[in-house]
Scaffold this active site. Sequence first.
Site, short mmCIF file in Angstrom:
data_model
loop_
_atom_site.label_atom_id
_atom_site.label_comp_id
_atom_site.label_asym_id
_atom_site.label_seq_id
_atom_site.Cartn_x
_atom_site.Cartn_y
_atom_site.Cartn_z
N LYS A 92 101.43 87.20 79.13
CA LYS A 92 101.82 87.05 77.83
C LYS A 92 102.89 86.09 77.56
CE LYS A 92 98.38 90.29 76.24
NZ LYS A 92 98.17 91.45 75.49
N ARG A 143 97.20 96.95 82.09
CA ARG A 143 95.97 95.92 82.14
C ARG A 143 96.64 94.62 82.70
NH1 ARG A 143 93.90 91.83 78.86
NH2 ARG A 143 91.76 91.56 78.78
#
Length: 292
Positions: free
Chosen positions: A227, A267
């Site tokens: 991210k 994740r």
Amino acid sequence: MSALRVVEPAARPTGTSLRRCQVLGVLNVTPDSFSDGGRFAAAAAAVARGIELVRQGADIVDVGGESTRPGAVRVDEAEESRRVIPVIHALSAAGVRVSVDTMRASVAEQALAAGAVMVNDVSGGLADPAMLPLIAAAQTRCVLMHWRAHSEVMDAFAGYHAVVEEVCLELSKRVDAALAAGVGADRIVLDPGLGFAKNAEHNWSLLAGLPALRDLGFPLLIGASRKRFLADCVDYGGLAPDNPLDRDDASSAVAALAAAGGAWGVRVHTVAPAAAAVRVASRISAAGFGGR
Ligand code: PMM
């Protein structure tokens, strides 16, 4: 005679220990990931990738057909199903534990029928009113993520006075809604939704706020992988902060810290280093790290 004796080591957590943080390998079945050679070839490539993720150490493969990156426009329901259902079917038939990353109850229902064992709803049941009743009826495990709005507009919702407290409060409202719909408390995993209506500082605060999130009393999933906020950490070795792939090492570092902090799962896109990270965290925790 010497008092020295060889003592058998106490039972140690193994690689399959239930307490170990779970690694969810990301399998995004979107045109930018698998588009070469038409739909059948794309599905076959996605299935091969899913099996490879398991070989690298994924406990669960999280299959999604709709991008939720900031600014992403929604795909229609039929297209989302066409992307993910054949892949979930084939992976489940091959013995892979699959979760479906979807905000749509209809897609989740087909995914469960195709063998998925968990529904990962990034909207925490907010995007589709049929989602929580479906999860309740299916008695399946679900991830309820903190979410405020669809990706196209979510950046406008990234305002908080105290991000950890507000995310905890909003997550507990999702838990209440899930319980009211009949979802079993033991079926719920919570996720703070890093990057979803959050800026970099919000994401760092939420990672630092893991103990408060854990105090909600549910297993926690952390999705930091690749991210944007990790770009802050990519300022060495010729790495390109704007390249998501160059954020993989930072992603593994977050996986280690999240696992050591008691996360139920991480994740990740690049599985092998995260698989090592959660095992290291498990062994350090078993040796007494953090007094747990
Ligand atoms: N992030 C993305 C997609 N799905 N699901 C959960 N539970 N948590 C997340 O943080 C999450 C998610 C977006 O990441 P990607 O586009 O790289 O898959």
